[in-house]
Design an enzyme around this catalytic site. Sequence first.
Site, PDB file in Angstrom:
ATOM      1  N   HIS A 184      38.719  32.034  46.684  1.00 56.69           N
ATOM      2  CA  HIS A 184      40.451  33.431  46.569  1.00 56.69           C
ATOM      3  C   HIS A 184      39.997  34.358  46.517  1.00 56.69           C
ATOM      4  O   HIS A 184      38.816  34.888  46.494  1.00 56.69           O
ATOM      5  CB  HIS A 184      40.561  32.209  44.558  1.00 56.69           C
ATOM      6  CG  HIS A 184      40.730  31.378  44.455  1.00 56.69           C
ATOM      7  ND1 HIS A 184      41.923  30.163  45.271  1.00 56.69           N
ATOM      8  CD2 HIS A 184      40.663  30.345  43.045  1.00 56.69           C
ATOM      9  CE1 HIS A 184      42.377  29.454  45.140  1.00 56.69           C
ATOM     10  NE2 HIS A 184      41.401  29.285  43.899  1.00 56.69           N
ATOM     11  N   THR A 185      41.128  35.505  45.784  1.00 58.13           N
ATOM     12  CA  THR A 185      40.461  36.897  46.118  1.00 58.13           C
ATOM     13  C   THR A 185      40.027  37.113  44.271  1.00 58.13           C
ATOM     14  O   THR A 185      40.341  36.922  43.851  1.00 58.13           O
ATOM     15  CB  THR A 185      42.067  37.796  45.655  1.00 58.13           C
ATOM     16  OG1 THR A 185      42.436  37.409  47.099  1.00 58.13           O
ATOM     17  CG2 THR A 185      41.117  38.965  45.913  1.00 58.13           C
ATOM     18  N   GLN A 186      38.586  37.773  44.267  1.00 52.97           N
ATOM     19  CA  GLN A 186      37.346  38.090  43.643  1.00 52.97           C
ATOM     20  C   GLN A 186      37.642  39.072  43.266  1.00 52.97           C
ATOM     21  O   GLN A 186      37.507  39.800  42.181  1.00 52.97           O
ATOM     22  CB  GLN A 186      36.541  37.935  44.005  1.00 52.97           C
ATOM     23  CG  GLN A 186      35.896  36.753  44.927  1.00 52.97           C
ATOM     24  CD  GLN A 186      36.093  35.420  43.581  1.00 52.97           C
ATOM     25  OE1 GLN A 186      35.524  35.547  43.057  1.00 52.97           O
ATOM     26  NE2 GLN A 186      36.436  35.000  44.347  1.00 52.97           N
ATOM     27  N   GLN A 187      38.346  40.142  43.277  1.00 44.52           N
ATOM     28  CA  GLN A 187      38.791  41.438  43.048  1.00 44.52           C
ATOM     29  C   GLN A 187      39.912  41.817  43.891  1.00 44.52           C
ATOM     30  O   GLN A 187      40.300  42.202  45.048  1.00 44.52           O
ATOM     31  CB  GLN A 187      37.623  42.587  43.391  1.00 44.52           C
ATOM     32  CG  GLN A 187      37.183  43.067  44.216  1.00 44.52           C
ATOM     33  CD  GLN A 187      36.268  43.616  44.719  1.00 44.52           C
ATOM     34  OE1 GLN A 187      35.252  43.664  43.478  1.00 44.52           O
ATOM     35  NE2 GLN A 187      35.371  44.041  46.000  1.00 44.52           N
ATOM     36  N   TRP A 204      45.981  40.229  40.894  1.00 42.46           N
ATOM     37  CA  TRP A 204      45.684  40.838  39.883  1.00 42.46           C
ATOM     38  C   TRP A 204      46.892  42.389  39.603  1.00 42.46           C
ATOM     39  O   TRP A 204      46.235  43.399  40.863  1.00 42.46           O
ATOM     40  CB  TRP A 204      44.502  41.304  41.082  1.00 42.46           C
ATOM     41  CG  TRP A 204      43.489  40.723  41.074  1.00 42.46           C
ATOM     42  CD1 TRP A 204      43.651  39.230  42.045  1.00 42.46           C
ATOM     43  CD2 TRP A 204      42.428  39.932  40.000  1.00 42.46           C
ATOM     44  NE1 TRP A 204      41.967  38.534  41.562  1.00 42.46           N
ATOM     45  CE2 TRP A 204      41.675  39.366  41.290  1.00 42.46           C
ATOM     46  CE3 TRP A 204      41.698  41.161  39.369  1.00 42.46           C
ATOM     47  CZ2 TRP A 204      39.943  39.372  40.323  1.00 42.46           C
ATOM     48  CZ3 TRP A 204      40.258  40.988  39.082  1.00 42.46           C
ATOM     49  CH2 TRP A 204      40.080  39.950  39.216  1.00 42.46           C
TER      50      TRP A 204
END
Length: 261
Positions: A32-35, A139
Amino acid sequence: MNHLPQAWGRPRDDIYGHYDPSHLQTAGPNAHTQQPIVTGTSVLAVKFKDGIVIAADNLASYGSLARFTHVHRLRPFNDRALVGFGGDISDMQYLDRLLNSLDVNENYGSPGHVLNAQNLHTYLSKVMYKRRSDMNPLWNSMLVVGLDGDDKPFLSSVDLLGTTFSSPTLATGFGGHLAQPLLRKLADDESQVKDVTREKAVAAVQECMKVLFYRDARSLDSYSIAVITKEGGVELKEDEQLEGQSWAFADTIRGYGTQVN
């Protein structure tokens, strides 16, 4: 190329051999996208007696690089609601497609029924909370503005955790530190909203955009601004410019840039 409907776009088996999809399989964990990567900064909004004013600049930054300068982060949903996005641009695009799909389903599935801003905010808060619970958050921090079921001005926020908050003035990103004190001078609580005119609200938001341009390193002097009222619906301008705002004066400061004398 195989043009049969069930295998469109794949190389033909009788010419290139059987297609082997095993290289697409992986035994590794889901990633998954971490940032956030490409991001937009602050979104500002303030209520006035007849509606809402909301604004966001048109910059998408790649880290510290001002990479994309024509990214519009105010997305109308219908003539009663609009969403302002801060945070990751790719997640914003995903949410925009999700909302477009929702709008189509509502228009075809429920004739005569229109989602208002309050409905839209509830939907987005559930989406954000679900993604957070899956440990795969979107995000973004968003402001949802427009008219509620009683045609009254509505303004509320939702963030990547699904946390919601309502106030007469709201801002995301650095706007929460730099612009909110200025906006609260205009309307600090709901009782003061009735004294705020459209002109005062627009002027306050424009002044805050100027402050953010000079103080927030991820901001830009090109911005989008929208006014939502019962009579006019969503009035959106996407390529406004801060008048007279320029760093050209820095050329006259010794030590700035290339010196020719």
